[in-house]
Design an enzyme around this catalytic site. Structure first.
Site, PDB file in Angstrom:
ATOM      1  N   ASP A 239       0.817  -1.095  -0.081  1.00  0.00           N
ATOM      2  CA  ASP A 239       0.150   0.017  -0.215  1.00  0.00           C
ATOM      3  C   ASP A 239       0.863   1.312  -0.002  1.00  0.00           C
ATOM      4  O   ASP A 239       1.685   1.392   1.050  1.00  0.00           O
ATOM      5  CB  ASP A 239      -0.905   0.168   1.332  1.00  0.00           C
ATOM      6  CG  ASP A 239      -2.232  -0.937   1.359  1.00  0.00           C
ATOM      7  OD1 ASP A 239      -3.239  -0.696   0.528  1.00  0.00           O
ATOM      8  OD2 ASP A 239      -1.908  -2.100   1.619  1.00  0.00           O
TER       9      ASP A 239
ATOM     10  N   HIS B  66      -7.430   6.025   0.806  1.00  0.00           N
ATOM     11  CA  HIS B  66      -8.248   5.678   1.976  1.00  0.00           C
ATOM     12  C   HIS B  66      -7.554   5.618   3.200  1.00  0.00           C
ATOM     13  O   HIS B  66      -6.400   5.376   3.369  1.00  0.00           O
ATOM     14  CB  HIS B  66      -8.920   4.553   1.569  1.00  0.00           C
ATOM     15  CG  HIS B  66      -8.105   3.083   1.459  1.00  0.00           C
ATOM     16  ND1 HIS B  66      -7.309   3.009   0.555  1.00  0.00           N
ATOM     17  CD2 HIS B  66      -7.896   2.195   2.304  1.00  0.00           C
ATOM     18  CE1 HIS B  66      -6.730   1.843   0.772  1.00  0.00           C
ATOM     19  NE2 HIS B  66      -6.907   1.278   1.946  1.00  0.00           N
TER      20      HIS B  66
ATOM     21  N   ASP C  11      -8.879  -4.472  10.447  1.00  0.00           N
ATOM     22  CA  ASP C  11      -7.802  -3.237  10.541  1.00  0.00           C
ATOM     23  C   ASP C  11      -7.663  -3.131  12.051  1.00  0.00           C
ATOM     24  O   ASP C  11      -8.545  -3.085  12.906  1.00  0.00           O
ATOM     25  CB  ASP C  11      -8.451  -2.098  10.294  1.00  0.00           C
ATOM     26  CG  ASP C  11      -8.307  -2.033   8.484  1.00  0.00           C
ATOM     27  OD1 ASP C  11      -7.561  -2.922   8.018  1.00  0.00           O
ATOM     28  OD2 ASP C  11      -9.099  -1.006   7.978  1.00  0.00           O
TER      29      ASP C  11
ATOM     30  N   GLU D  21     -11.247  -0.289  -2.522  1.00  0.00           N
ATOM     31  CA  GLU D  21     -12.132  -0.870  -3.699  1.00  0.00           C
ATOM     32  C   GLU D  21     -13.228  -0.005  -4.010  1.00  0.00           C
ATOM     33  O   GLU D  21     -13.554   1.049  -3.147  1.00  0.00           O
ATOM     34  CB  GLU D  21     -12.823  -2.043  -2.413  1.00  0.00           C
ATOM     35  CG  GLU D  21     -12.031  -2.910  -2.206  1.00  0.00           C
ATOM     36  CD  GLU D  21     -12.564  -3.974  -0.973  1.00  0.00           C
ATOM     37  OE1 GLU D  21     -12.134  -5.154  -0.936  1.00  0.00           O
ATOM     38  OE2 GLU D  21     -13.646  -3.523  -0.439  1.00  0.00           O
TER      39      GLU D  21
ATOM     40  N   LYS E  28      -9.904  -2.601  -7.914  1.00  0.00           N
ATOM     41  CA  LYS E  28     -10.337  -3.556  -6.917  1.00  0.00           C
ATOM     42  C   LYS E  28     -11.912  -3.546  -6.647  1.00  0.00           C
ATOM     43  O   LYS E  28     -12.521  -2.505  -6.483  1.00  0.00           O
ATOM     44  CB  LYS E  28      -9.604  -3.640  -5.598  1.00  0.00           C
ATOM     45  CG  LYS E  28      -9.743  -4.641  -4.837  1.00  0.00           C
ATOM     46  CD  LYS E  28      -9.048  -4.671  -3.501  1.00  0.00           C
ATOM     47  CE  LYS E  28      -9.063  -5.808  -2.589  1.00  0.00           C
ATOM     48  NZ  LYS E  28      -8.308  -5.733  -1.394  1.00  0.00           N
TER      49      LYS E  28
ATOM     50  N   HIS F   2     -20.505 -11.291  -0.554  1.00  0.00           N
ATOM     51  CA  HIS F   2     -21.055 -12.711  -0.633  1.00  0.00           C
ATOM     52  C   HIS F   2     -22.335 -12.866   0.089  1.00  0.00           C
ATOM     53  O   HIS F   2     -23.018 -13.711  -0.027  1.00  0.00           O
ATOM     54  CB  HIS F   2     -20.127 -13.585  -0.703  1.00  0.00           C
ATOM     55  CG  HIS F   2     -19.286 -13.605   0.504  1.00  0.00           C
ATOM     56  ND1 HIS F   2     -19.952 -14.540   1.708  1.00  0.00           N
ATOM     57  CD2 HIS F   2     -18.263 -13.216   1.102  1.00  0.00           C
ATOM     58  CE1 HIS F   2     -19.055 -14.342   2.728  1.00  0.00           C
ATOM     59  NE2 HIS F   2     -18.111 -13.618   2.221  1.00  0.00           N
TER      60      HIS F   2
ATOM     61  N   THR G 203     -12.014 -10.110  -4.720  1.00  0.00           N
ATOM     62  CA  THR G 203     -11.755 -10.892  -3.593  1.00  0.00           C
ATOM     63  C   THR G 203     -12.240 -12.316  -3.525  1.00  0.00           C
ATOM     64  O   THR G 203     -13.244 -12.658  -4.157  1.00  0.00           O
ATOM     65  CB  THR G 203     -12.046 -10.000  -2.258  1.00  0.00           C
ATOM     66  OG1 THR G 203     -13.032  -9.520  -2.328  1.00  0.00           O
ATOM     67  CG2 THR G 203     -11.015  -8.628  -2.490  1.00  0.00           C
TER      68      THR G 203
ATOM     69  N   GLU H 192      -7.609 -12.210  -5.130  1.00  0.00           N
ATOM     70  CA  GLU H 192      -7.076 -12.319  -3.786  1.00  0.00           C
ATOM     71  C   GLU H 192      -7.689 -13.149  -2.804  1.00  0.00           C
ATOM     72  O   GLU H 192      -9.236 -13.363  -3.230  1.00  0.00           O
ATOM     73  CB  GLU H 192      -7.048 -10.844  -3.110  1.00  0.00           C
ATOM     74  CG  GLU H 192      -6.307  -9.818  -3.985  1.00  0.00           C
ATOM     75  CD  GLU H 192      -6.277  -8.492  -3.380  1.00  0.00           C
ATOM     76  OE1 GLU H 192      -7.070  -8.342  -2.196  1.00  0.00           O
ATOM     77  OE2 GLU H 192      -5.679  -7.331  -3.830  1.00  0.00           O
ATOM     78  N   ASN H 193      -7.212 -13.509  -1.790  1.00  0.00           N
ATOM     79  CA  ASN H 193      -8.020 -14.194  -0.660  1.00  0.00           C
ATOM     80  C   ASN H 193      -8.654 -12.897   0.324  1.00  0.00           C
ATOM     81  O   ASN H 193      -7.921 -12.143   0.575  1.00  0.00           O
ATOM     82  CB  ASN H 193      -7.293 -14.959   0.024  1.00  0.00           C
ATOM     83  CG  ASN H 193      -6.080 -14.669   0.612  1.00  0.00           C
ATOM     84  OD1 ASN H 193      -5.192 -14.184  -0.109  1.00  0.00           O
ATOM     85  ND2 ASN H 193      -5.725 -14.880   1.894  1.00  0.00           N
ATOM     86  N   ALA H 194      -9.767 -13.035   0.719  1.00  0.00           N
ATOM     87  CA  ALA H 194     -10.401 -11.931   1.414  1.00  0.00           C
ATOM     88  C   ALA H 194     -10.057 -12.178   3.081  1.00  0.00           C
ATOM     89  O   ALA H 194      -9.991 -11.033   3.690  1.00  0.00           O
ATOM     90  CB  ALA H 194     -11.903 -12.113   1.614  1.00  0.00           C
ATOM     91  N   LEU H 195      -9.764 -13.320   3.648  1.00  0.00           N
ATOM     92  CA  LEU H 195      -9.249 -13.647   4.707  1.00  0.00           C
ATOM     93  C   LEU H 195      -8.139 -14.242   4.911  1.00  0.00           C
ATOM     94  O   LEU H 195      -7.751 -14.922   3.975  1.00  0.00           O
ATOM     95  CB  LEU H 195     -10.582 -14.406   5.400  1.00  0.00           C
ATOM     96  CG  LEU H 195     -11.805 -13.816   5.457  1.00  0.00           C
ATOM     97  CD1 LEU H 195     -12.846 -14.747   6.331  1.00  0.00           C
ATOM     98  CD2 LEU H 195     -12.109 -12.274   6.164  1.00  0.00           C
TER      99      LEU H 195
ATOM    100  N   ARG I  36      -1.618 -12.493   3.810  1.00  0.00           N
ATOM    101  CA  ARG I  36      -0.631 -11.327   3.828  1.00  0.00           C
ATOM    102  C   ARG I  36       0.423 -11.877   4.423  1.00  0.00           C
ATOM    103  O   ARG I  36       0.525 -12.966   5.254  1.00  0.00           O
ATOM    104  CB  ARG I  36      -1.121 -10.362   4.539  1.00  0.00           C
ATOM    105  CG  ARG I  36      -0.395  -9.061   4.985  1.00  0.00           C
ATOM    106  CD  ARG I  36      -0.939  -7.938   5.706  1.00  0.00           C
ATOM    107  NE  ARG I  36      -2.084  -7.610   5.429  1.00  0.00           N
ATOM    108  CZ  ARG I  36      -2.417  -6.700   4.397  1.00  0.00           C
ATOM    109  NH1 ARG I  36      -1.456  -6.204   3.881  1.00  0.00           N
ATOM    110  NH2 ARG I  36      -3.849  -6.224   4.054  1.00  0.00           N
TER     111      ARG I  36
END
Length: 548
Positions: free
Chosen positions: A130, A170, A178, A262, A374, A379, A421, A459-462, A492
């Site tokens: 980032d 952002h 976060d 996003e 992004k 979902h 994601t 990407e993976n969300a979690l 990550r």
């Protein structure tokens, strides 16, 4: 593609782990020499649970029975028309959110160097970082500090990795996972304090300081500049400072267009307990700029009363669709008024994306770097008629309307990769009452990008380390119908990633993503054989073998 892990565990309530873990958290876990080859003690310890494989050994040490099964499956699934290059999906790894300190320096450079060396040894293509507006331009308008990023980019080049950079306009903090805060630049916060309508506002008047409201995109509200001009100047400064690296080391620039980077409204903020999964969220259209736009849109069609406010019956953040007049099965969303409002609300979001990508294209054109944008993987309540949580975020996607095709077409117009994601999620992992379908959502987005003719990355969300999640990504990344992933970014890098079992899974995953489909099938066989409760299934629609 239906890949279902039969488990009572729901991962959606776990943290996304977009957390600001400092480099201290994983310094002690990183030793390049140790990463390269697990010790004999580690292998002996783990052998009681399952066979240990080195990255080089791959799947060759599996039993003849598994090989025989693999050969049978290969005969069904491997399309001979694809080349090796077409099947290869490069893998990137996200760096910690606080890679650059609040003072603008590279955090723990020695630990970062060791981490990057380990990732290089694992075969990853590169890393993502980032580039925080709140850090780089915090000393005043047009005063940029690129020093920490300069050190990082030089380090990445020295190791031989590639870099994806996110233009992060952002705030960090207030979203899923976060655990630290990097606010917008102080001089921007000063302007917000003078004029609170510069940020998104809900119907209760709650202000959200994560991102400047798109309602004032073209108004000179930031000390004589419009937000679009401010973002453009930032990106232009980045291009000028790193012109010798863009296209070579910096291979992708992801343009942040909203909260979490996003393209969406901040309809489900976790800060202060405002929203909890699987709430429907709330519309964010009550700052004076958005209200003026709504009023003008209503007046233009002779329906002045429709422009006085947003939907009065849309409920609250943590309600379910059927609790509201707007989102219930035959609710206001499907009325003439509902269609007018959603076309305006989603249209404003598309216009914002258009302005941002048009600006970025002009700046980075000819540099050799890809541009990406992004889109959030919302979902929950996907199986309902109204798709309430998607609507409040600005995605006009319902049982009767494809909300992702217009976004994909907008990105295709500018030659931008759509990054999506929740690639690791399975429907069976989610709570029934939430009416989730991450798999259905991913299928829809894959089809939208195919029809629009734009690339899709994922990407993976979690935060996930298990073979089940990796197998889901691996299967989703492939397609015999021309809409496979062009890249995958793993969330990550942190201390847990370098734990022996997690590290082995990552190395095997990266290897499989870089190889042909036959090897990918072998990898799925391996993960399924290791994991109790997982079994192989052939999906005739995607022409691929998957675990369930």
């Amino acid at each position: 593609m239906a890949l279902t892990l039969h488990s009572s565990t729901s991962f959606i309530k776990s943290k996304d782990n977009r957390s600001c873990r400092t480099s201290d958290d994983f310094t002690s876990a990183i030793s390049f020499s140790q990463m390269k080859q697990p010790s004999s003690q580690q292998r002996a310890k783990n052998s009681t649970h399952e066979a240990q494989l080195s990255p080089a050994e791959g799947i060759s040490s599996y039993s003849e029975g598994m090989n025989e099964l693999g050969e049978k499956l290969h005969g069904m699934t491997v399309p001979h028309s694809h080349s090796h290059d077409n099947l290869r999906v490069p893998v990137f790894v996200m760096l910690p959110l606080d890679t650059i300190s609040l003072g603008g320096a590279l955090n723990k450079p020695r630990a970062m160097l060791a981490s990057l060396m380990a990732l290089k040894s694992a075969g990853v293509e590169g890393v993502m970082v980032d580039v925080w507006w709140g850090l780089v331009e915090k000393d005043g308008p047009l005063k940029y500090n690129w020093e920490g990023y300069t050190e990082l980019i030089k380090m990445v080049k020295k190791i031989g990795l590639k870099l994806q950079v996110v233009m992060s306009f952002h705030q960090c903090g207030g979203n899923v996972g976060d655990s630290c805060t990097i606010p917008l630049p102080p001089w921007v916060l000063e302007e917000i304090s003078k004029n609170p309508d510069l940020v998104y506002t809900d119907k209760s008047g709650r202000r959200n300081p994560e991102y400047i409201s798109l309602g004032c995109d073209s108004l000179a509200v930031l000390r004589g500049r419009t937000p679009i001009q401010v973002y453009s100047d930032f990106m232009r400064s980045f291009r000028k400072r790193f012109k010798d690296y863009i296209g070579d080391v910096v291979v992708e620039v992801q343009v942040g267009m909203g909260p979490c980077g996003e393209l969406r409204y901040p309809s489900y903020p976790e800060s202060n307990g405002t929203w909890r999964f699987p709430g429907i969220g709330e519309f964010q259209c009550y700052d004076k700029y958005m209200r003026a736009s709504l009023a003008a849109a209503a007046e233009a069609i002779g329906k002045d009363d429709w422009g006085q406010q947003g939907p009065h019956d849309a409920g609250q953040y943590n309600q379910f669709p059927e609790d509201t007049g707007f989102f219930r099965r035959d609710g206001t969303w499907n009325s003439e008024y509902g269609q007018f409002f959603m076309e305006w609300y989603s249209g404003k979001l598309l216009d914002h994306g258009e302005k941002m990508l048009n600006a970025a294209n002009k700046i980075f054109q000819g540099t050799g770097a890809k541009l990406s944008g992004k889109v959030a993987g919302i979902h929950w309540h996907y199986k309902t008629r109204s798709h309430a949580a998607e609507l409040t975020a600005g995605y006009y996607n319902t049982r009767h309307r494809d909300g992702y095709l217009p976004i994909a077409r907008m990105m295709a117009k500018h030659g931008v990769v759509l990054n999506f994601t929740c690639m690791e999620m399975r429907d069976g992992e989610q709570p029934n009452e939430a009416n989730c379908s991450p798999e259905g959502l991913v299928r829809q987005v894959k089809m939208a990008t195919k029809l629009a003719g734009t690339e899709l990355a994922g990407e993976n969300a979690l935060e996930r380390y298990d073979g089940g999640a990796f197998s889901q990504v691996l299967a989703t990344s492939r397609s015999d119908s021309g809409n496979a992933l062009s890249a995958f970014t793993y969330l990550r890098m942190n201390k847990r990633l370098f734990e022996a079992e997690n590290w082995r899974n990552l190395v095997e995953f990266v290897k499989s993503m870089s190889e042909g489909e036959k090897d990918a099938v072998n990898q799925l066989i391996m993960w399924c054989s290791r994991s109790p409760g997982l079994q192989l299934r052939f999906d005739p629609l995607e022409r691929f073998v998957c675990c369930q």
